[in-house]
Enzyme design. Structure first.
Site, PDB file in Angstrom:
ATOM      1  N   ASN A  10     -67.297 -10.138  -0.670  1.00  0.00           N
ATOM      2  CA  ASN A  10     -67.649 -11.243  -0.119  1.00  0.00           C
ATOM      3  C   ASN A  10     -67.363 -12.418  -0.876  1.00  0.00           C
ATOM      4  OD1 ASN A  10     -69.254 -13.257   1.150  1.00  0.00           O
ATOM      5  ND2 ASN A  10     -71.383 -12.747   0.044  1.00  0.00           N
ATOM      6  N   TRP A  11     -66.103 -13.038  -0.172  1.00  0.00           N
ATOM      7  CA  TRP A  11     -65.330 -14.072  -0.658  1.00  0.00           C
ATOM      8  C   TRP A  11     -66.419 -15.506  -0.919  1.00  0.00           C
ATOM      9  CZ3 TRP A  11     -59.690 -14.055   0.447  1.00  0.00           C
ATOM     10  CH2 TRP A  11     -58.929 -12.928   0.184  1.00  0.00           C
ATOM     11  N   LYS A  12     -67.411 -15.473   0.075  1.00  0.00           N
ATOM     12  CA  LYS A  12     -68.317 -16.723   0.452  1.00  0.00           C
ATOM     13  C   LYS A  12     -67.235 -17.775   0.710  1.00  0.00           C
ATOM     14  CE  LYS A  12     -71.451 -14.760  -3.073  1.00  0.00           C
ATOM     15  NZ  LYS A  12     -72.526 -14.849  -3.808  1.00  0.00           N
ATOM     16  N   HIS A  93     -77.553 -12.914   4.144  1.00  0.00           N
ATOM     17  CA  HIS A  93     -77.575 -12.989   2.792  1.00  0.00           C
ATOM     18  C   HIS A  93     -78.381 -14.200   2.179  1.00  0.00           C
ATOM     19  CE1 HIS A  93     -75.291 -14.200  -0.903  1.00  0.00           C
ATOM     20  NE2 HIS A  93     -74.650 -13.107  -0.763  1.00  0.00           N
ATOM     21  N   GLU A  95     -77.937 -16.556   0.277  1.00  0.00           N
ATOM     22  CA  GLU A  95     -77.609 -18.019   0.527  1.00  0.00           C
ATOM     23  C   GLU A  95     -77.825 -18.482   1.923  1.00  0.00           C
ATOM     24  OE1 GLU A  95     -73.522 -17.008  -1.353  1.00  0.00           O
ATOM     25  OE2 GLU A  95     -74.745 -16.550  -3.129  1.00  0.00           O
ATOM     26  N   GLU A 161     -80.154  -6.967  -2.469  1.00  0.00           N
ATOM     27  CA  GLU A 161     -79.436  -7.933  -3.509  1.00  0.00           C
ATOM     28  C   GLU A 161     -80.565  -8.765  -4.067  1.00  0.00           C
ATOM     29  OE1 GLU A 161     -75.113  -9.056  -2.834  1.00  0.00           O
ATOM     30  OE2 GLU A 161     -76.385 -10.250  -1.220  1.00  0.00           O
ATOM     31  N   GLY A 167     -74.610 -13.919  -8.505  1.00  0.00           N
ATOM     32  CA  GLY A 167     -73.937 -14.845  -9.354  1.00  0.00           C
ATOM     33  C   GLY A 167     -74.519 -15.267 -10.407  1.00  0.00           C
ATOM     34  N   SER A 199     -74.221  -9.273  -9.088  1.00  0.00           N
ATOM     35  CA  SER A 199     -73.212  -9.387 -10.354  1.00  0.00           C
ATOM     36  C   SER A 199     -72.670  -7.908 -10.736  1.00  0.00           C
ATOM     37  CB  SER A 199     -74.249  -9.847 -11.488  1.00  0.00           C
ATOM     38  OG  SER A 199     -74.708 -11.136 -11.339  1.00  0.00           O
ATOM     39  N   GLY A 220     -69.628 -10.204  -4.972  1.00  0.00           N
ATOM     40  CA  GLY A 220     -69.244 -11.393  -4.771  1.00  0.00           C
ATOM     41  C   GLY A 220     -68.260 -11.874  -5.512  1.00  0.00           C
ATOM     42  N   GLY A 221     -68.534 -12.531  -6.628  1.00  0.00           N
ATOM     43  CA  GLY A 221     -67.618 -13.135  -7.861  1.00  0.00           C
ATOM     44  C   GLY A 221     -66.511 -11.975  -8.113  1.00  0.00           C
TER      45      GLY A 221
HETATM   46  P1  PGA Z   1     -72.095 -11.758  -6.898  1.00  0.00           P
HETATM   47  O1  PGA Z   1     -72.588 -11.939  -5.523  1.00  0.00           O
HETATM   48  O2  PGA Z   1     -71.467 -10.337  -6.940  1.00  0.00           O
HETATM   49  O3  PGA Z   1     -71.367 -12.708  -7.467  1.00  0.00           O
HETATM   50  O4  PGA Z   1     -73.534 -11.611  -7.756  1.00  0.00           O
HETATM   51  C1  PGA Z   1     -73.043 -10.982  -4.904  1.00  0.00           C
HETATM   52  C2  PGA Z   1     -73.342 -11.260  -3.139  1.00  0.00           C
HETATM   53  O5  PGA Z   1     -73.466 -12.674  -3.406  1.00  0.00           O
HETATM   54  O6  PGA Z   1     -73.311 -10.840  -2.384  1.00  0.00           O
END
Ligand code: PGA
Length: 242
Positions: A10-12, A93, A95, A161, A167, A199, A220-221
């Protein structure tokens, strides 16, 4: 038994056309082991579709609207995502829940719209820090499953999650993940793929993937670190028979 897992990047609101090009040409030189879904920002999807030529990599979007079309400026419809080559879509998600006030009811509608338009929704659920500290994790998850999982269709995945792990560099313990996934398995049955996210890095993904009831990870990251992510998607676990 195969140990191939579903790994979702997930590049966001990150990356760029040049970063996508760099990754696409790099992946072409790699022997990919797992089943991969890349979720770049919306405008990059058609380019990614045109230039992707690996049967192991699919495209996903980061959200879709609950309606198929209409006067919803700035929103994205599931049918167009399918048309431009997406097979998956992230729904709910944390966010989106936090910054766009998405409710479980809306998430359920989005998932159903995605399924009706040939996409596989990856429904994200997870407790926040306060809920975790109050010992409510499993009841929160159970409630989110009941209220936000599509009631029509069974072709969807669920990503656990924990909000406090996204993050932050704080991953849930293997024990926490095992407990949550075992409860989700009981509630959802054997056929739904269960992913863990929060993470996940090159250093911890293999032990997370080795847990019972973990069918994949949502990253994500670390999906923005070209070398790390490429190693993760190519790394064939020991004793694999694929
Ligand atoms: P992260 O994000 O790996 O940076 O914690 C995961 C996500 O938001 O799906």
């Amino acid at each position: 038994m195969t140990t191939q897992k579903l790994i979702v990047g997930n590049w966001k609101m990150n990356g760029s056309l040049s970063f996508l090009k760099e990754n696409l040409s790099y992946w072409q030189t790699q022997k990919i082991f797992h089943q991969i879904v890349i979720c770049p920002p919306f405008p990059l999807l058609p380019f990614a579709k045109e230039h992707l030529n690996s049967p192991f990599i699919s495209l996903g979007a980061q959200d879709c609207h609950n309606k198929v079309s209409g006067a919803f400026t700035g929103d994205i419809s599931a049918s167009i995502l399918y048309e431009v080559g997406c097979q998956y879509v992230l729904i709910g998600h944390s966010e989106r829940r936090q910054y766009h006030n998405e409710t479980n009811e809306l998430i359920k509608e989005k998932g159903e719209t995605a399924i009706a338009n040939h996409l596989i929704p990856i429904i994200c659920i997870g407790e926040n820090l306060q809920e975790r500290e109050q010992g409510k994790t499993l009841s929160i998850l159970s409630n989110q499953v009941t209220t936000s999982i599509p009631s029509k269709g069974s072709n969807f995945c669920v990503a656990y999650e924990p909000v406090w792990a996204i993050g932050t560099g704080k991953t849930a313990s293997l024990n926490d993940i095992t407990k949550a996934h075992s409860a989700l398995r009981q509630q959802l049955g054997q056929n739904i793929k269960l992913l863990y996210g929060g993470s996940v890095t090159i250093d911890n993904y293999l032990e997370i993937l080795s847990l019972d009831n973990v069918d994949g990870v949502l990253i994500g990251g670390a999906s923005l670190k070209k070398d790390d992510f490429s190693r993760m998607i190519c790394n064939e676990p020991a004793n694999s028979t694929r």
